[in-house]
Design a protein around this motif. Structure first.
Motif, short mmCIF file in Angstrom:
data_model
loop_
_atom_site.label_atom_id
_atom_site.label_comp_id
_atom_site.label_asym_id
_atom_site.label_seq_id
_atom_site.Cartn_x
_atom_site.Cartn_y
_atom_site.Cartn_z
N PRO A 86 4.90 56.23 -6.22
CA PRO A 86 5.50 57.09 -7.25
C PRO A 86 4.77 56.94 -8.59
O PRO A 86 4.31 55.86 -8.96
N GLY A 87 4.65 58.06 -9.30
CA GLY A 87 3.89 58.06 -10.54
C GLY A 87 4.43 57.12 -11.60
O GLY A 87 3.66 56.52 -12.36
N GLU A 88 5.78 56.98 -11.66
CA GLU A 88 6.35 56.12 -12.71
C GLU A 88 6.06 54.64 -12.46
O GLU A 88 6.15 53.83 -13.39
N GLU A 89 5.70 54.28 -11.23
CA GLU A 89 5.38 52.88 -10.94
C GLU A 89 3.97 52.52 -11.39
O GLU A 89 3.69 51.36 -11.68
N GLY A 90 3.06 53.49 -11.41
CA GLY A 90 1.68 53.21 -11.76
C GLY A 90 0.93 52.53 -10.64
O GLY A 90 1.48 52.25 -9.57
N LEU A 91 -0.35 52.25 -10.89
CA LEU A 91 -1.17 51.61 -9.86
C LEU A 91 -0.79 50.14 -9.72
O LEU A 91 -0.58 49.44 -10.71
N PRO A 92 -0.71 49.64 -8.49
CA PRO A 92 -0.46 48.21 -8.30
C PRO A 92 -1.68 47.39 -8.68
O PRO A 92 -2.81 47.90 -8.68
N PRO A 93 -1.52 46.12 -9.01
CA PRO A 93 -2.67 45.29 -9.43
C PRO A 93 -3.73 45.16 -8.37
O PRO A 93 -4.91 44.96 -8.69
N GLU A 94 -3.36 45.25 -7.10
CA GLU A 94 -4.35 45.05 -6.05
C GLU A 94 -5.21 46.28 -5.79
O GLU A 94 -6.13 46.24 -4.96
N LYS B 168 3.84 63.11 -10.31
CA LYS B 168 4.90 62.74 -9.38
C LYS B 168 4.48 61.60 -8.48
O LYS B 168 5.27 60.68 -8.21
N ARG B 169 3.24 61.63 -8.01
CA ARG B 169 2.73 60.57 -7.15
C ARG B 169 1.28 60.28 -7.53
O ARG B 169 0.57 61.16 -8.01
N ILE B 170 0.86 59.04 -7.31
CA ILE B 170 -0.51 58.60 -7.56
C ILE B 170 -1.09 58.09 -6.26
O ILE B 170 -0.48 57.23 -5.61
N ASN B 171 -2.25 58.60 -5.89
CA ASN B 171 -2.88 58.16 -4.66
C ASN B 171 -3.65 56.87 -4.91
O ASN B 171 -4.32 56.73 -5.93
N LEU B 172 -3.57 55.94 -3.97
CA LEU B 172 -4.23 54.65 -4.14
C LEU B 172 -5.73 54.73 -3.86
O LEU B 172 -6.50 53.93 -4.39
#
Length: 457
Positions: free
Chosen positions: A161-169, A196-200
């Motif tokens: 989800p976009g509000e979570e942002g990219l994870p550190p890994e 809305k969403r961010i692709n890893l």
């Protein structure tokens, strides 16, 4: 009597002329007339070492990439195989029968290094534009601009989800490029709205549901074309939102003027480019006629009076309602004048409450408010000019000509097979869009300008 085939025997010597085996009407033979790569070596010389083993010829790699994008060969592995087997491809690459085809990994190594550091693919595209101008295919009087969605090379399920942002890994080249363009007006800085969403895999790609299909991740390729022969004069990669497309339009117009000295008289576009600030930029700063529908949300569906039913008085700076009452910026006198301009660049004109309460048309004008308000943009002059242009015959011609840029996008996706990106990240999208636009310009010249007939024996 049944014949038998003759068993082939190896000859000691062969006399083979590659030139004779390429048909005179082959597309690559026609394109080859307009490919001048003589300046590539000097352009890339600072990016090569003076010592060590000789590298793969950069002109060979560029010619192979031109073949790939002109012929719709999307895989570089397959491109190497095709150049190895196809005589016409070997002729175009100046390889001959015994020339070695470079490994596919050579393209990746140079793309992430010398080609991007030197902005070589941008120079290749501009070379095709300059050649189109030299051939008289660019009139420079009218331009059209538009954007098209190109799918990103990602899996839609690998996202957060976009509000979570990219994870550190999350790491990788595409992630690093995403972080670099967070403040770019064509990517992360285009809109304050959180996606809305961010692709890893490719965070810079945008989750969009702008089409009738299921939502997907995409980039936008933006074309600025000349209307005479639909030559692409500039191309820009952006995130897939309207604000970024307007930013790309400004960049392309300014860059075209700086690079080629072209100053169009009119710009043709759809409603996405009809915002008040953009129309004002075209009219007031660039002196370009906007053949663009005005982006206007003043229409009402409840049957009440719209803003168009109110007449603006330029001398008095007020609106006159259908019964003759005036709406002003302020109905009070202040010792310090106030401009009454909102943050969005609009001015509110208000009627007096006593005028609205005693009005016989109140239910048709302002049934839910004690007094009627009308908003006017500070760029309303440019909007009015665009509305006046929309009533002319020249505007009707421009609307038909705008289809040329749509046809280029259809050609890009259906003939050149660029309906999905193969490279990732903003830089990968730029590389693919530059090469595809260069291929389209080369094919355009090959189609329009006939080849010279060979002299009779």
């Amino acid at each position: 009597m049944m014949g038998e085939r003759t068993v082939a025997q190896e000859a000691l010597f062969y006399s083979f002329n590659l030139e004779r085996h390429v048909p005179p009407d082959h597309l690559l033979r026609s394109i080859d007339r307009f490919v001048d790569l003589s300046d590539i070596r000097e352009h890339l010389r600072p990016y090569y070492s003076e010592t060590g083993r000789p590298s793969i010829d950069p002109e060979l790699m560029i010619r192979m990439l031109i073949i790939g994008y002109c012929m719709g060969i999307r895989s570089e592995r397959r491109l190497c195989d095709e150049v190895h087997l196809n005589l016409a491809y070997r002729w175009f690459c100046r390889l001959g029968l015994e020339g070695d085809v470079p490994d596919h990994s050579t393209f990746s190594k140079n793309r992430h290094g010398r080609f991007r550091d030197s902005d070589l693919l941008r120079q290749l595209f501009e070379m095709t534009v300059a050649r189109c101008m030299a051939e008289g295919l660019v009139g420079g009087e009218g331009f059209a601009v538009d954007a098209s969605l190109i799918r990103a090379d990602v899996h839609r399920q690998r996202s957060v989800p976009g509000e979570e942002g990219l994870p550190p890994e999350a790491v990788g080249r595409a992630v690093a490029e995403y972080l670099d363009v967070l403040d770019d007006a064509a990517f992360g800085g285009a809109t304050p709205v959180t996606p809305k969403r961010i692709n890893l895999t490719d965070p810079a790609s945008r989750w969009t549901a702008a089409t009738r299909e299921a939502a997907f991740y995409a980039y936008s390729t933006n074309y600025l074309i000349d209307l005479d022969h639909a030559v692409i004069v500039d191309v820009e990669a952006t995130t897939s939102v309207r604000q970024a497309e307007v930013t790309a339009q400004r960049r392309m117009i300014e860059r075209t003027q700086d690079r080629f000295g072209i100053w169009p008289e009119r710009l043709v576009a759809d409603t996405a480019y009809g915002s008040a600030p953009n129309l004002a930029w075209l009219v007031e700063e660039m002196s370009i006629e906007p053949h663009i529908p005005v982006f206007d949300k003043s229409a009402r569906t409840d049957g009440s009076f719209e803003r168009a039913d109110f007449v603006y008085d330029h001398d008095d700076d007020s609106y006159i309602c259908p019964v003759g009452n005036r709406l002003r910026r302020s109905n009070r006198n202040f010792s310090t004048p106030r401009d009454r301009v909102d943050k969005d660049g609009s001015i509110r004109y208000r009627a007096r409450q006593q005028d609205c309460q005693s009005c016989a048309l109140r239910q048709r004008c302002t049934p839910n408010m004690p007094a009627r308000k009308v908003t006017r943009s500070i760029h309303e002059g440019a909007r009015d000019l665009a509305r006046d242009i929309a009533t002319t015959d020249a505007y009707l011609v421009s609307r038909r000509q705008r289809k040329k840029v749509e046809m280029l996008f259809a050609h890009l996706k259906r003939i050149l097979k660029l309906d999905r990106l193969r490279l990732r990240g903003p830089n990968g999208a730029r590389d693919e869009f530059h090469l595809a636009a260069a291929a389209q310009n080369l094919r355009k010249m090959a189609k329009i300008i006939p080849m010279a007939r060979p002299a009779p024996a």
